[in-house]
Design a protein around this motif. Structure first.
Motif, short mmCIF file in Angstrom:
data_model
loop_
_atom_site.label_atom_id
_atom_site.label_comp_id
_atom_site.label_asym_id
_atom_site.label_seq_id
_atom_site.Cartn_x
_atom_site.Cartn_y
_atom_site.Cartn_z
N LEU A 190 0.83 -1.21 0.00
CA LEU A 190 0.00 0.00 0.00
C LEU A 190 0.87 1.26 0.00
N GLY A 191 1.96 1.20 0.76
CA GLY A 191 2.88 2.33 0.80
C GLY A 191 3.44 2.64 -0.57
N SER A 234 -2.56 2.24 -9.99
CA SER A 234 -2.73 1.72 -8.63
C SER A 234 -2.86 0.20 -8.68
N LEU A 235 -3.67 -0.29 -9.61
CA LEU A 235 -3.86 -1.72 -9.69
C LEU A 235 -2.53 -2.40 -10.06
N ASP A 236 -1.76 -1.75 -10.92
CA ASP A 236 -0.46 -2.29 -11.30
C ASP A 236 0.48 -2.39 -10.09
N VAL A 237 0.57 -1.30 -9.33
CA VAL A 237 1.50 -1.30 -8.20
C VAL A 237 1.05 -2.29 -7.14
N LEU A 238 -0.25 -2.43 -6.97
CA LEU A 238 -0.76 -3.34 -5.93
C LEU A 238 -0.35 -4.78 -6.19
N ILE A 260 -7.39 -5.79 -3.83
CA ILE A 260 -7.25 -4.96 -5.03
C ILE A 260 -8.63 -4.55 -5.55
N PHE A 261 -9.55 -5.48 -5.52
CA PHE A 261 -10.90 -5.21 -5.98
C PHE A 261 -11.53 -4.09 -5.15
N ALA A 262 -11.36 -4.18 -3.83
CA ALA A 262 -11.94 -3.17 -2.94
C ALA A 262 -11.33 -1.81 -3.22
N ILE A 263 -10.01 -1.78 -3.39
CA ILE A 263 -9.35 -0.50 -3.64
C ILE A 263 -9.80 0.07 -4.98
N ALA A 264 -9.95 -0.81 -5.97
CA ALA A 264 -10.41 -0.35 -7.28
C ALA A 264 -11.79 0.30 -7.15
N LEU A 265 -12.68 -0.35 -6.39
CA LEU A 265 -14.02 0.19 -6.19
C LEU A 265 -13.97 1.57 -5.55
N LEU A 322 -11.52 3.68 -5.56
CA LEU A 322 -10.96 4.67 -6.49
C LEU A 322 -11.99 5.12 -7.51
N VAL A 323 -12.73 4.14 -8.03
CA VAL A 323 -13.75 4.48 -9.03
C VAL A 323 -14.77 5.43 -8.42
N ARG A 324 -15.20 5.12 -7.19
CA ARG A 324 -16.14 6.00 -6.51
C ARG A 324 -15.56 7.38 -6.28
N LEU A 325 -14.29 7.38 -5.86
CA LEU A 325 -13.60 8.60 -5.54
C LEU A 325 -13.55 9.52 -6.75
#
Lengths: 339, 427
Positions: free
Chosen positions: A126-127, A269-273, A318-323, A325-328
């Motif tokens: 995450l960092g 983001s998805l790439d780095v994750l 990753i899925f949660a973070i993608a969601l 980000l999309v919302r954001l």
């Protein structure tokens, strides 16, 4: 937030509409159902292929993640088959860092067991994501604005900028190994003898530097594409209205380039994750640079099912973070037409 | 349309679930291990042939066995990729890998998983002429599972222009560094005295095991199932490396050293002493600043003789092979004196036959040979355990923490032991 709710309301309205239409169509057996059958014939094979080559491995991995790995049978000295129902055992192993204790029961995973490294790997990953994406967006934006201006050799600059991104990451990583070597290029240039990859601070910095160097061009070009879609008339009228450069950037450029920016940030983001090759080649994940993907690969060496659980956790994360980000970004990437 | 689509999707999902169920549930009781006397063409799977010896081996064999031809299948040159390739083929119970090359540290795992057949009964091999350590490394649970065919041992490279005589103890080595000036591009209070492979990777397991074994410590029990590393002897051994960083006789840069980096540092004249494998010999005699200014010696220990970790490869017969009798003949062929000798001459691979190390002609050509024999004779295999991947992780992680000063030697060994035991209990 009102902007968010609009497309949702729209979608809902459409769904209601289509349901009604379908209700009417089924009675008549007209055009719609024939279209539907046709679509099914056309899409069917694709769906089957997708289910086989995408769906099957994923479902199988999730299924496996609830099973035990082979254990040693003390009487024969041979491994048993494993693959017995293990409930959420593989998941608690990672998330709660519980390991099997000698003589039965569980204990907190001792240092050196991969199970004890889960949360560290999550925070490290995450960092890396937060730091590299922020740096890459800032520099990428600056690059894009430079390239957006008309100047001689602009095409050449655009191609040149893309080169680092086109070279395979593992090759780039090897290049940086040479640069960060204690006797390497960087120390020669700086006149230092810093052991870059032997301490966690510099090792992490090395990975961030290499990643930023490699992928900023990708972001820059995406933003550039967004910039070129903005009509120059908007800027001219803003100038006429007396907006200064800073105001034009904040009020015009940034909002209008947002869709492109969103795509860039989400993709990066998805790439780095799931970053693996760069830290693996540079440090083998030592010195606080072990990403979740490296942990998965290490676990794979001995325990397939436990590694499957870890991959599933990674997938969900990753899925949660993608969601989020999309919302954001309030960016409906899949279907821009509804905006 | 929507309803049908959903039904189709549900159907697909059902298919997928059914598929995954039969994928996961398959377990026939076939653990391999049975001997068959099949003869015929077979495949020899080995890592990428960097020495160029394989065409020779194939040609020699095929000339003598036209009915049982060997096909050489080369894998990647990276050990971890070779391992995962083998694991995949074994898990699929693939019959097209007949003879496989096994790194010394993989033997126990392959054996315990029933992937390679025990070399006993009809498949027994006479190993009397071989270096004992190589046979030990190919043995699991008291049974031999693989036929050693090349070996490797650690050597101490030292600067003959700086040090008159090779040190035989750690104290001598440290004392020898006093006041010696190297090229000095690496730092520390005693810049560039000693280095090995101390980055956090497999090489650290090798180096840490050597230090621990030299001081009389052990890492796992004979059956490979429990840790024996939390002892005073092991602490004494690990302290040689830990104190090296504290007192400066090992440069801080060595925390990032693997084989190549450490070799480069020595070749650039930055080190007085280097621990490395025999392959470094010809490289240092090539394009390096220390050409003609270095010698080789056995690794030192606390009171005299050190202990090298054993490297090298064995050949094993796949439990799923249909032609095991031919495969067995091929193992004998690989261990024959002619092949062993040619492997050394053509491919610089250390032989497993003990007597070859005393061959006068070979000694003339390979200056390190007698030293290497001494190294391999006193070599201790890295932990022979079916949990090797987890055990090497436990060693690397905790030894590295101790080297960095993030953990005391005592704590590092305690954690190492706990982690090894937990691996044996199923992680």
């Amino acid at each position: 937030m009102s902007i968010v709710s609009e497309p949702i309301a729209e979608n809902a309205a459409k769904k209601r509409g289509s349901r009604r239409r379908r209700g009417g169509g089924s009675g008549g057996g007209g055009l719609h159902s024939r279209d539907g059958r046709m679509a099914l014939y056309l899409l069917g094979p694709t769906m089957v292929m997708l289910a086989l080559i995408v769906g099957y491995p994923i479902v199988n991995a999730i299924y496996k993640s609830f099973q035990t790995d082979p254990g040693l049978d003390d009487s024969t000295g041979l491994f048993n088959e494993g693959n017995e129902w293990n409930g959420v055992g593989n998941y608690t192993h990672w998330i709660l860092q519980q390991c099997n204790a000698v003589g039965g029961g569980t204990e907190t995973c001792p240092s050196g067991n991969l199970g004890s490294q889960f949360w560290d790997s999550v925070w490290v990953t995450l960092g890396f994501t937060v730091v590299t994406v922020i740096i890459e967006v800032v520099i990428g934006m600056w690059f894009a604005m430079m390239m957006h201006r008309a100047f001689r050799g602009r095409a050449l600059v655009r191609v040149a900028v893309l080169i680092p991104w086109a070279v395979p990451t593992a090759v780039i990583a090897k290049l940086w190994v040479v640069i960060f070597d204690p006797q390497g290029v960087l120390n020669n240039v700086l006149g230092t003898s810093f052991a870059w990859t032997s301490e966690s601070g510099p090792a992490r910095a090395a990975i961030v530097i290499a990643d930023v160097w490699k992928t900023t061009p990708f972001i820059a070009l995406l933003i550039l594409a967004g910039l070129q879609g903005i009509s120059s008339e908007i800027y001219e009228s803003a100038k006429v209205d007396g907006a200064n450069a800073w105001q034009r950037f904040w009020r015009i450029t940034l909002p209008l380039v947002k869709p492109a920016l969103a795509v860039a940030v989400i993709f990066r983001s998805l790439d780095v994750l799931r970053m693996y090759d760069l830290p693996w080649v540079l440090t083998q994940g030592s010195n606080g640079t072990q990403t979740i993907s490296i942990l998965v690969v290490k676990e794979l060496a001995s325990k397939l099912n436990s590694a499957a659980a870890l991959s599933t956790i990674t997938f969900v994360l990753i899925f949660a973070i993608a969601l989020v980000l999309v919302r954001l970004f309030n960016a409906n990437i899949v279907d821009r037409g509804t905006r | 349309m929507r309803g049908k689509g959903a039904a189709a999707l549900a159907g697909l999902l059902g298919t997928v679930l059914a598929l995954s169920a039969c994928g996961g549930g398959s377990s026939d009781g076939d653990s391999g291990g049975g001997t068959n006397t099949g003869r015929g063409p077979f495949t020899f799977v080995t890592g990428k042939d960097l020495s160029g010896i394989m065409p020779y081996i194939a040609e020699e064999w095929n000339k003598a066995h036209p009915e049982e031809k060997v096909t050489i299948k080369q894998q990647s040159d990276a050990a971890d990729q070779q391992l995962s390739d083998l694991q995949q083929h074994f898990q699929a119970k693939d019959a097209d890998y007949d003879v496989v090359t096994v790194d010394v540290v993989w033997t126990a795992e392959f054996a315990a998983k029933g992937w390679i057949v025990p070399l006993k009964g009809d498949l027994a091999l006479d190993q009397a002429d071989l270096l004992p350590a190589t046979v030990t490394a190919a043995t699991y649970n008291g049974t031999q599972y693989a036929a050693p065919y090349d070996s490797d041992g650690g050597l101490l490279y030292y600067r003959t222009d700086l040090v008159k005589e090779a040190p035989t103890t750690w104290d001598e080595l440290i004392a020898d560094c006093e006041g010696k000036s190297t090229s000095g591009t690496i730092t520390g209070s005693k810049p560039g005295c000693y280095a090995g492979q101390l980055a956090s990777y497999e090489g650290l397991t090798v180096n840490a095991s050597e230090a621990i074994n030299a001081a009389g410590g052990t890492i796992v029990s004979d059956d490979g199932k429990s840790a024996t590393v939390d002892t005073a002897e092991a602490a004494k051994g690990l302290d040689f490396l830990v104190n090296g960083f504290k007192e400066g006789y090992i440069p801080k840069e060595a925390l990032g050293f693997k084989e190549t980096e450490s070799l480069n540092a020595f070749a650039a004249g930055d080190l007085v002493f280097l621990r490395n494998w025999p392959y470094a010999y010809s490289q240092l005699n090539g394009d390096s600043k220390v050409k003609g200014k270095f010698g080789v010696a056995p690794l030192p220990g606390p009171t005299g003789s050190g202990a090298s970790s054993l490297g090298g490869h064995s050949a094993a017969i796949s439990a799923y092979s249909k032609n095991q009798a031919s495969a067995l003949d091929f193992l004998k062929f690989l261990q024959s004196e002619e092949i062993q000798k040619n492997q050394l001459i053509k491919g610089s691979k250390a032989p497993v036959i003990a007597s070859l190390y005393d061959d006068a002609d070979l000694n003339k050509e390979f200056g390190y040979l007698s030293t290497l024999k001494e190294s391999i004779e006193t070599a201790v295999p890295r932990p022979v355990t079916p949990f090797y991947p987890a055990v090497t992780q436990a060693i690397q992680t905790n030894a590295y923490a101790a080297l960095q000063g993030k953990s005391t030697t005592a704590d590092a060994l305690k954690d190492m032991a706990a982690s090894i035991n937990s691996a044996a209990a199923g992680g």
